[in-house]
Design an enzyme around this catalytic site. Structure first.
Site, mmCIF file in Angstrom:
data_model
loop_
_atom_site.group_PDB
_atom_site.id
_atom_site.type_symbol
_atom_site.label_atom_id
_atom_site.label_comp_id
_atom_site.label_asym_id
_atom_site.label_seq_id
_atom_site.Cartn_x
_atom_site.Cartn_y
_atom_site.Cartn_z
ATOM 1 N N GLY A 191 -3.548 -31.523 -8.462
ATOM 2 C CA GLY A 191 -4.852 -32.115 -8.734
ATOM 3 C C GLY A 191 -5.755 -32.022 -7.519
ATOM 4 O O GLY A 191 -5.725 -31.027 -6.772
ATOM 5 N N SER A 212 1.054 -11.409 9.150
ATOM 6 C CA SER A 212 0.141 -10.324 9.530
ATOM 7 C C SER A 212 0.317 -9.955 11.000
ATOM 8 O O SER A 212 0.294 -8.774 11.357
ATOM 9 C CB SER A 212 -1.311 -10.769 9.341
ATOM 10 O OG SER A 212 -1.871 -10.217 8.204
ATOM 11 N N GLU A 243 -4.228 -3.595 2.966
ATOM 12 C CA GLU A 243 -3.076 -2.720 2.702
ATOM 13 C C GLU A 243 -3.138 -2.100 1.314
ATOM 14 O O GLU A 243 -2.113 -1.914 0.653
ATOM 15 C CB GLU A 243 -1.755 -3.478 2.885
ATOM 16 C CG GLU A 243 -1.447 -3.809 4.325
ATOM 17 C CD GLU A 243 -1.147 -2.573 5.147
ATOM 18 O OE1 GLU A 243 -1.021 -1.497 4.546
ATOM 19 O OE2 GLU A 243 -1.069 -2.687 6.372
HETATM 20 P P1 TGC Z 1 -4.327 12.061 -0.759
HETATM 21 O O1 TGC Z 1 -5.099 13.328 -0.928
HETATM 22 O O2 TGC Z 1 -3.572 11.500 -1.898
HETATM 23 O O3 TGC Z 1 -3.302 12.215 0.467
HETATM 24 C C1 TGC Z 1 -3.712 12.704 1.727
HETATM 25 C C2 TGC Z 1 -2.470 13.100 2.493
HETATM 26 O O4 TGC Z 1 -1.662 11.927 2.719
HETATM 27 C C3 TGC Z 1 -0.383 12.073 2.039
HETATM 28 N N1 TGC Z 1 -0.062 10.744 1.490
HETATM 29 C C4 TGC Z 1 0.830 9.922 2.055
HETATM 30 N N2 TGC Z 1 1.651 10.090 3.113
HETATM 31 C C5 TGC Z 1 2.450 9.059 3.451
HETATM 32 N N3 TGC Z 1 2.468 7.899 2.762
HETATM 33 C C6 TGC Z 1 1.656 7.698 1.701
HETATM 34 N N4 TGC Z 1 1.679 6.524 1.045
HETATM 35 C C7 TGC Z 1 0.796 8.734 1.302
HETATM 36 N N5 TGC Z 1 -0.130 8.874 0.321
HETATM 37 C C8 TGC Z 1 -0.644 10.113 0.446
HETATM 38 C C9 TGC Z 1 -0.605 13.130 0.998
HETATM 39 O O5 TGC Z 1 0.605 13.762 0.658
HETATM 40 C C10 TGC Z 1 -1.573 14.069 1.727
HETATM 41 O O6 TGC Z 1 -0.821 14.779 2.673
HETATM 42 P P2 TGC Z 1 -1.248 16.275 3.115
HETATM 43 O O7 TGC Z 1 -0.150 16.701 4.058
HETATM 44 O O8 TGC Z 1 -1.295 17.071 1.855
HETATM 45 O O9 TGC Z 1 -2.572 16.127 3.800
HETATM 46 O O10 TGC Z 1 -5.310 10.978 -0.156
HETATM 47 P P3 TGC Z 1 -6.603 10.319 -0.762
HETATM 48 O O11 TGC Z 1 -7.736 10.531 0.190
HETATM 49 O O12 TGC Z 1 -6.796 10.720 -2.206
HETATM 50 O O13 TGC Z 1 -6.264 8.750 -0.683
HETATM 51 C C11 TGC Z 1 -5.208 8.197 -1.316
HETATM 52 C C12 TGC Z 1 -5.284 6.670 -1.237
HETATM 53 C C13 TGC Z 1 -6.503 6.111 -1.932
HETATM 54 C C14 TGC Z 1 -4.064 6.158 -1.945
HETATM 55 C C15 TGC Z 1 -5.302 6.194 0.223
HETATM 56 O O14 TGC Z 1 -6.477 6.549 0.827
HETATM 57 C C16 TGC Z 1 -5.086 4.698 0.356
HETATM 58 O O15 TGC Z 1 -3.960 4.245 0.361
HETATM 59 N N6 TGC Z 1 -6.191 3.882 0.501
HETATM 60 C C17 TGC Z 1 -6.069 2.473 0.829
HETATM 61 C C18 TGC Z 1 -6.391 2.256 2.286
HETATM 62 C C19 TGC Z 1 -5.587 1.137 2.880
HETATM 63 O O16 TGC Z 1 -4.599 0.665 2.354
HETATM 64 N N7 TGC Z 1 -5.962 0.701 4.068
HETATM 65 C C20 TGC Z 1 -5.211 -0.262 4.807
HETATM 66 C C21 TGC Z 1 -5.703 -0.389 6.222
HETATM 67 S S1 TGC Z 1 -4.580 -1.267 7.277
HETATM 68 C C22 TGC Z 1 -4.630 -2.842 6.764
HETATM 69 O O17 TGC Z 1 -5.193 -3.181 5.785
HETATM 70 C C23 TGC Z 1 -3.871 -3.818 7.591
HETATM 71 S S2 TGC Z 1 -3.979 -5.411 6.951
HETATM 72 C C24 TGC Z 1 -3.089 -6.367 8.020
HETATM 73 C C25 TGC Z 1 -1.651 -6.562 7.603
HETATM 74 O O18 TGC Z 1 -0.983 -5.594 7.169
HETATM 75 O O19 TGC Z 1 -1.148 -7.675 7.712
HETATM 76 P P1 FAD Z 2 -13.764 -1.289 -0.737
HETATM 77 O O1 FAD Z 2 -12.967 -0.069 -0.455
HETATM 78 O O2 FAD Z 2 -15.246 -1.229 -0.528
HETATM 79 O O3 FAD Z 2 -13.454 -1.769 -2.205
HETATM 80 C C1 FAD Z 2 -14.330 -2.642 -2.945
HETATM 81 C C2 FAD Z 2 -13.798 -2.707 -4.376
HETATM 82 O O4 FAD Z 2 -13.829 -1.392 -4.940
HETATM 83 C C3 FAD Z 2 -12.341 -3.163 -4.455
HETATM 84 O O5 FAD Z 2 -12.140 -3.999 -5.567
HETATM 85 C C4 FAD Z 2 -11.597 -1.861 -4.652
HETATM 86 O O6 FAD Z 2 -10.335 -2.012 -5.296
HETATM 87 C C5 FAD Z 2 -12.569 -1.108 -5.528
HETATM 88 N N1 FAD Z 2 -12.311 0.339 -5.510
HETATM 89 C C6 FAD Z 2 -12.201 1.155 -4.437
HETATM 90 N N2 FAD Z 2 -11.926 2.409 -4.822
HETATM 91 C C7 FAD Z 2 -11.848 2.394 -6.157
HETATM 92 C C8 FAD Z 2 -11.608 3.374 -7.156
HETATM 93 N N3 FAD Z 2 -11.338 4.640 -6.828
HETATM 94 N N4 FAD Z 2 -11.645 2.998 -8.452
HETATM 95 C C9 FAD Z 2 -11.893 1.711 -8.810
HETATM 96 N N5 FAD Z 2 -12.123 0.732 -7.898
HETATM 97 C C10 FAD Z 2 -12.095 1.068 -6.604
HETATM 98 N N6 FAD Z 2 -7.839 -2.518 8.078
HETATM 99 C C11 FAD Z 2 -7.287 -1.863 9.136
HETATM 100 O O7 FAD Z 2 -7.456 -0.657 9.286
HETATM 101 N N7 FAD Z 2 -6.532 -2.540 10.047
HETATM 102 C C12 FAD Z 2 -6.313 -3.872 9.968
HETATM 103 O O8 FAD Z 2 -5.615 -4.447 10.808
HETATM 104 C C13 FAD Z 2 -6.902 -4.589 8.883
HETATM 105 N N8 FAD Z 2 -6.754 -5.933 8.792
HETATM 106 C C14 FAD Z 2 -7.432 -6.621 7.808
HETATM 107 C C15 FAD Z 2 -7.387 -8.020 7.806
HETATM 108 C C16 FAD Z 2 -8.103 -8.731 6.846
HETATM 109 C C17 FAD Z 2 -8.104 -10.219 6.870
HETATM 110 C C18 FAD Z 2 -8.811 -8.032 5.835
HETATM 111 C C19 FAD Z 2 -9.526 -8.794 4.749
HETATM 112 C C20 FAD Z 2 -8.843 -6.668 5.831
HETATM 113 C C21 FAD Z 2 -8.171 -5.935 6.823
HETATM 114 N N9 FAD Z 2 -8.251 -4.549 6.896
HETATM 115 C C22 FAD Z 2 -7.677 -3.855 7.931
HETATM 116 C C23 FAD Z 2 -9.131 -3.817 5.980
HETATM 117 C C24 FAD Z 2 -8.539 -3.593 4.582
HETATM 118 O O9 FAD Z 2 -7.528 -2.627 4.616
HETATM 119 C C25 FAD Z 2 -9.685 -3.179 3.660
HETATM 120 O O10 FAD Z 2 -10.464 -4.348 3.459
HETATM 121 C C26 FAD Z 2 -9.191 -2.622 2.328
HETATM 122 O O11 FAD Z 2 -8.568 -1.371 2.491
HETATM 123 C C27 FAD Z 2 -10.322 -2.492 1.279
HETATM 124 O O12 FAD Z 2 -11.433 -1.883 1.834
HETATM 125 P P2 FAD Z 2 -12.908 -2.547 1.657
HETATM 126 O O13 FAD Z 2 -12.802 -3.968 2.069
HETATM 127 O O14 FAD Z 2 -13.855 -1.674 2.393
HETATM 128 O O15 FAD Z 2 -13.177 -2.521 0.125
#
Ligand code: TGC
Ligand code: FAD
Length: 391
Positions: free
Chosen positions: A346, A98, A370
């Site tokens: 275990g 991470s 992610e």
């Molecule tokens: P949607 O309407 O589908 O798309 C909005 C705009 O984004 C474009 N797009 C992308 N572009 C680049 N890469 C992708 N994978 C893309 N997916 C969509 C799309 O073409 C559009 O572009 P434009 O020009 O038309 O505006 O968006 P939506 O609001 O319906 O959301 C789609 C969804 C649910 C898949 C997205 O919101 C999502 O991936 N949600 C999950 C959030 C997430 O993963 N958060 C992570 C935070 S960082 C983190 O967790 C770090 S952990 C630490 C570590 O990595 O070790």
């Molecule tokens: P929620 O979005 O509230 O989801 C709760 C539940 O609802 C999940 O089971 C989910 O799958 C489900 N759900 C959501 N939408 C739907 C749907 N449409 N249909 C059915 N089910 C659905 N974020 C950053 O920006 N930067 C970071 O560096 C970062 N680091 C992290 C490190 C750790 C250790 C952790 C635990 C998280 C980190 N995150 C970071 C945040 C992480 O990306 C979010 O926790 C993740 O995207 C999920 O969001 P949430 O926890 O708010 O869950």
């Protein structure tokens, strides 16, 4: 008949699919993790205290920070090499991977891909060297899976930007020198490069985690954080900006999760050969061998998938929904492997004397961050049907 035991992934002969330079990078990272990291991990995890600044410098000197980016002090390796490095780092601990993912694939990539030349010159060389640590603020307390609803707002005040809002669950937040913060503006979502010593910025650490304890996780609080116009990332407008960075980090996790699973499986195989049950090694029982065979199969299938995604990424044709296939499958299988390996140990499996429960607990976070499994299922579902089922 006596046969020579094999390590699980050797059975698949996958080294023949990887170039020599990439294998050499993998082997260097494997040695580093084995010699320098693994002996300390149980303590770091137990005390939830990781020497992140020191580690960042070591990882920087190994060329692992932003390693697949070109220029600005980055190593410019293949994507496959980056994936294999993530696998070795996560064989140590998901927290270590991470640290590298967030630095290279999220914070550095955001600046490298969407930043101005000035921003790149200022931040990328010290970040590649591990002298400056970055974090990536997308998630908010009320908006995780759906970042489009974010409330953090950047408003213009003359030439300046003023940011207000809260980010949640941010890796490296409290130890970062620079935060890439995503905010709503009058002109779509924009990214901002925020030096963490700016007035109004604070990053309280989130405590009492039972997962990813060898990793710093924080809240980011922005209270009237005033930034010059030059702080905005000029090339990112809309949600596609942060989502493009997630593709990079998710790719690393596709490989990384397999590292944690491999470490569990190797530990379980070793334990089963030592542990005597009914007067003979646990490894001699059919039930044990069936478990080991099934887990090895999933691990190897995951690696074949990862290497193919790496090949597509190195050809610059990898699509986001293909990354979702890898993230969904490999993290899901890794956590299943970790849990099954724990059964082989275990009671011993629940302690920090072995890495298995630590990996299993870490993978709970990896399953969620992610993009949760459900989010990746829906991304794949959308690719298959053409219909978005997110709302
Ligand atoms: P949607 O309407 O589908 O798309 C909005 C705009 O984004 C474009 N797009 C992308 N572009 C680049 N890469 C992708 N994978 C893309 N997916 C969509 C799309 O073409 C559009 O572009 P434009 O020009 O038309 O505006 O968006 P939506 O609001 O319906 O959301 C789609 C969804 C649910 C898949 C997205 O919101 C999502 O991936 N949600 C999950 C959030 C997430 O993963 N958060 C992570 C935070 S960082 C983190 O967790 C770090 S952990 C630490 C570590 O990595 O070790
Ligand atoms: P929620 O979005 O509230 O989801 C709760 C539940 O609802 C999940 O089971 C989910 O799958 C489900 N759900 C959501 N939408 C739907 C749907 N449409 N249909 C059915 N089910 C659905 N974020 C950053 O920006 N930067 C970071 O560096 C970062 N680091 C992290 C490190 C750790 C250790 C952790 C635990 C998280 C980190 N995150 C970071 C945040 C992480 O990306 C979010 O926790 C993740 O995207 C999920 O969001 P949430 O926890 O708010 O869950």
């Amino acid at each position: 008949m006596t046969v020579t035991p094999q390590s699980p992934l050797d059975l698949f002969g996958t080294d023949s699919l990887v170039g020599e330079d990439d294998l050499a990078i993998r082997d260097t990272v494997r040695r580093y993790v084995q010699d320098k990291i693994k002996p300390q991990l149980a303590d770091w995890y137990e005390t939830a205290n990781i020497p992140a600044r020191h580690l960042a410098k070591e990882l920087g000197s190994l060329g692992l920070l932003g390693m697949h980016l070109e220029g600005y002090g980055c190593a410019g390796t293949s994507a496959t090499a980056y994936g294999l490095a993530c696998m070795e780092l996560e064989a140590g601990d998901s927290g270590l991977r991470s640290l590298v993912s967030v630095q290279g694939s999220l914070a550095m990539f955001a600046i490298w891909k969407h930043g101005s030349e000035e921003q790149k010159q200022e931040w990328l060389p010290p970040m590649a060297a591990g002298e400056a640590i970055g974090c990536f603020g997308l998630t908010e307390p009320d908006f995780g899976s759906d970042p489009s609803g974010m409330r953090t707002r950047a408003r213009r005040d003359g030439a300046d930007w003023v940011l207000n809002g809260t980010k949640m669950w941010i890796t490296n937040g409290s130890i970062a020198d620079v935060a890439v913060v995503w905010a709503q503006t009058d002109d779509r979502i924009r990214g901002f490069v925020v030096p963490t010593d700016t007035a109004g910025f604070s990053a309280p650490e989130i405590m009492r985690k039972l997962s990813l304890r060898a990793s710093v996780t924080s809240e980011l609080v922005l209270e009237d954080v005033r930034l010059p116009a030059s702080a905005m990332l000029p090339e990112a407008a809309g949600l596609s900006g942060p989502l493009s960075c997630l593709n990079e980090a998710r790719f690393g996790i596709v490989f990384g999760a397999l590292g944690a699973a491999r470490d569990c499986l190797e530990t379980a195989i070793g334990y089963s050969q030592e542990r005597q049950i009914y007067g003979k090694p646990l490894a001699t029982f059919q039930a044990t061998q069936i478990k080991l065979a099934d887990m090895t199969l999933e691990l190897g299938k995951g690696l074949l998938l990862a290497l193919n995604l790496g090949r597509l990424k190195d050809q610059h044709v990898l699509r986001p929904e293909q990354v979702s296939l890898g993230k969904l499958n490999n993290v899901r299988e890794a956590i299943a492997i970790a849990r099954e390996c724990r059964t082989i140990l275990g009671a011993a499996g629940i302690t920090l004397d072995y890495p298995i429960m630590r990996h299993a607990n870490n993978l709970e976070s990896v399953l969620t961050y992610e993009g949760t499994s459900e989010v990746h299922q829906l991304i794949i579902g959308q690719a298959l049907t053409g219909q978005s089922a997110f709302q």
